[in-house]
Write an enzyme that holds these catalytic residues in place. Structure first.
Site, PDB file in Angstrom:
ATOM      1  CE1 TYR A  68      41.164  76.029   0.570  1.00  0.00           C
ATOM      2  CE2 TYR A  68      41.850  74.751   2.482  1.00  0.00           C
ATOM      3  CZ  TYR A  68      42.163  75.476   1.349  1.00  0.00           C
ATOM      4  OH  TYR A  68      43.476  75.648   0.997  1.00  0.00           O
TER       5      TYR A  68
ATOM      6  CG  HIS B 146      45.050  80.006  -0.545  1.00  0.00           C
ATOM      7  ND1 HIS B 146      43.919  79.799  -1.283  1.00  0.00           N
ATOM      8  CD2 HIS B 146      44.773  81.006   0.330  1.00  0.00           C
ATOM      9  CE1 HIS B 146      42.973  80.636  -0.865  1.00  0.00           C
ATOM     10  NE2 HIS B 146      43.470  81.376   0.124  1.00  0.00           N
TER      11      HIS B 146
ATOM     12  CE  LYS C 178      47.231  75.654  -1.794  1.00  0.00           C
ATOM     13  NZ  LYS C 178      46.444  75.150  -2.937  1.00  0.00           N
TER      14      LYS C 178
ATOM     15  CD  GLU D 227      41.125  83.377   1.724  1.00  0.00           C
ATOM     16  OE1 GLU D 227      42.237  83.839   1.394  1.00  0.00           O
ATOM     17  OE2 GLU D 227      40.458  82.643   0.980  1.00  0.00           O
TER      18      GLU D 227
ATOM     19  CG  ASN E 146      47.923  74.827  -6.178  1.00  0.00           C
ATOM     20  OD1 ASN E 146      48.079  74.920  -4.962  1.00  0.00           O
ATOM     21  ND2 ASN E 146      46.791  75.140  -6.767  1.00  0.00           N
TER      22      ASN E 146
END
Length: 138
Positions: A49, A115, A9, A126, A112
């Site tokens: 998403y 992913h 990320k 994905e 965080n």
């Protein structure tokens, strides 16, 4: 050989942790089958998403994920999905086990660092959002 999608990320990219994170995947025996650097836009985020559209955290999530470059990868190996998620640790870095990517590099539950797909079905969906078959080397 199982495949999974991983996204490094914007927070981890900005903090220069990409190489260290990739080394951790390779350190547990996973192989990179595809990798690219890109900036997610709102259209791509809405596809990735899709199941979160309309939830209160969707807009802040999209804002964060489109805020800077990401590294998208397909990792492969035996039990890759489970092994990657274990290596990532819990979403909240305060609850993540020592030595996990999120314990080492995440700052909070949203920023965080990484992913990963959570199931074979998610991985298949994905992976094909970010890569076409000619970009995956297995």
């Amino acid at each position: 050989m199982e495949k999974t999608l991983v996204l490094i990320k914007p927070d981890a990219f900005e903090a220069h942790h990409v190489g260290d994170i990739i080394k951790m995947y390779e350190g547990i025996g996973l192989r990179i089958a595809a990798m690219k650097l890109l900036q997610m836009d709102e259209r791509l985020a809405s596809i990735h998403y899709a199941e979160h559209i309309g939830r209160p955290y969707y807009e802040p999530l999209v804002s964060f994920m489109t805020s800077g470059p990401i590294v998208a990868m397909v990792l492969m190996g035996e039990d890759a999905i489970h092994r990657v998620r274990e290596l990532h640790g819990k979403t909240n870095p305060a609850e993540a086990a020592d030595g996990t990517i999120r314990k080492l590099y995440a700052t909070d539950g949203r920023k965080n660092a990484v992913h990963a797909s959570d199931s074979p079905e998610s991985a298949n969906r994905e992976i094909h959002i970010f890569f076409n078959e000619t970009e995956i080397y297995d």
